[in-house]
Scaffold this active site. Structure first.
Site, short mmCIF file in Angstrom:
data_model
loop_
_atom_site.label_atom_id
_atom_site.label_comp_id
_atom_site.label_asym_id
_atom_site.label_seq_id
_atom_site.Cartn_x
_atom_site.Cartn_y
_atom_site.Cartn_z
N PRO A 92 0.81 -1.22 0.00
CA PRO A 92 0.00 0.00 0.00
C PRO A 92 0.85 1.27 0.00
O PRO A 92 0.34 2.36 -0.26
CB PRO A 92 -0.80 -0.09 1.31
CG PRO A 92 -0.63 -1.48 1.80
CD PRO A 92 0.65 -2.00 1.23
N GLU A 119 3.12 -7.25 8.36
CA GLU A 119 3.15 -5.82 8.59
C GLU A 119 4.31 -5.21 7.83
O GLU A 119 4.25 -4.07 7.41
CB GLU A 119 3.33 -5.50 10.09
CG GLU A 119 2.05 -5.61 10.88
CD GLU A 119 1.83 -7.00 11.46
OE1 GLU A 119 1.71 -7.09 12.68
OE2 GLU A 119 1.80 -7.99 10.69
C1 4G3 Z 1 3.43 -4.89 2.49
C2 4G3 Z 1 -0.66 -4.34 -1.42
C3 4G3 Z 1 2.47 -5.80 2.04
C4 4G3 Z 1 3.11 -3.97 3.45
C5 4G3 Z 1 -0.38 -5.24 -0.39
C6 4G3 Z 1 0.87 -4.86 3.51
C7 4G3 Z 1 -2.67 -3.74 -0.31
C8 4G3 Z 1 -1.81 -3.58 -1.37
C9 4G3 Z 1 1.20 -5.80 2.57
C10 4G3 Z 1 1.82 -3.94 3.94
C11 4G3 Z 1 -1.26 -5.34 0.67
C12 4G3 Z 1 -2.12 -2.59 -2.45
C13 4G3 Z 1 0.19 -6.77 2.07
N1 4G3 Z 1 -2.39 -4.60 0.68
N2 4G3 Z 1 -2.95 -1.60 -2.15
N3 4G3 Z 1 -1.07 -6.14 1.75
O1 4G3 Z 1 -1.61 -2.72 -3.55
O2 4G3 Z 1 1.48 -2.99 4.85
#
Ligand code: 4G3
Length: 250
Positions: A92, A119
């Site tokens: 994210p 996380e």
């Molecule tokens: C890394 C991508 C991975 C850090 C991954 C959470 C949403 C997206 C994750 C983190 C994800 C996106 C795994 N959630 N919006 N979750 O592309 O905080």
């Protein structure tokens, strides 16, 4: 040789099975246009419990993905590669994924996706392994697998031969910078709801004009931000000025 190869590193390879065995993506594999290799990076853990995460330095809750299994997995997958592909981290915190980014990625012959469920990734993964961090939208998911599938899907459909001529990528929303116009099919009346007369008229130029105006109107209503970068003709601008006028006078 396939046009493009996708390497995916994940702790949940089974999440990709349905996606890869369905519809257009399956056919693209069968035609040899795309190739996907999904690897569980837990197999690169070195201890007997196959540990891939650990507690954070500095304390606090949660777990952090260790660098070693991911670095070793990438080294293994790239041992015979002549060129290092883009290594994409799904998160994210990444740069927003767009159609433009999909087009850019479709120009590569090899892409690698790192998917995490934690996380955090140890920051050294971001800084010394990953080449780009990408987000598919401002929301949090339980893992990076769905974002990786989103990107693989959108990139694959840009590879020549993956889509039929019919529903070619040149035809859809964003290829002209605007949202799509409304579509209708038979019957011309359904439960009292009618198809716009102009589409039944058979008058080609009028139908094209109507579709263009519907695209402009829909984009103006729902996504006015897109109008700033869409390629517009003087006639388009005139139509948009008319919409603005009409709004001001209501
Ligand atoms: C890394 C991508 C991975 C850090 C991954 C959470 C949403 C997206 C994750 C983190 C994800 C996106 C795994 N959630 N919006 N979750 O592309 O905080």
């Amino acid at each position: 040789m396939a046009q493009i190869r996708f390497d995916v590193l994940t702790l949940f390879p089974e999440m990709f099975h349905g996606f890869l065995s369905t519809s257009i993506i399956r056919k693209a594999h069968e035609k040899g246009l795309i190739e996907t290799n999904v690897t569980n990076f837990r197999q690169f853990a070195t201890d007997k419990h196959q540990t891939v995460d650990d507690t954070p330095y500095g304390g606090g809750g949660g777990m952090v993905l260790k660098p070693q299994p991911l670095f070793d997995a990438v080294d293994h997958l790239l041992q015979d590669a002549v060129k290092r592909p883009p290594i994409l981290l799904m998160s994210p915190q990444g740069a927003p994924f767009t159609q433009k980014k999909a087009e850019e990625l479709a120009g590569h012959s090899h892409l690698m996706f790192l998917c995490g469920h934690y996380e955090g990734f140890d920051e050294r993964i971001r800084q010394n392994l990953v080449t780009e961090e990408i987000s598919v939208g401002d929301f949090v998911l339980t893992g990076g697998e769905l974002p990786a599938m989103v990107i693989i899907d959108s990139v694959s459909r840009l590879i020549p031969g993956v889509l039929g001529n019919h529903d070619s990528a040149a035809m859809d929303s964003f290829s002209n910078g605007l949202l799509e116009y409304p579509h209708y099919t038979r019957p011309s009346e359904f439960r009292g709801m009618e198809v716009p007369d102009i589409l039944l008229s058979g008058h080609h130029a009028n139908m094209e004009k109507w579709r263009r105006e519907q695209s402009l109107k829909r984009t103006w209503t729902r996504r006015p931000d897109l109008l700033k970068s869409a390629p517009l003709t003087e006639e388009d601008r005139k139509f948009l000025r008319m919409l603005e006028q009409r709004k001001r006078s209501e």
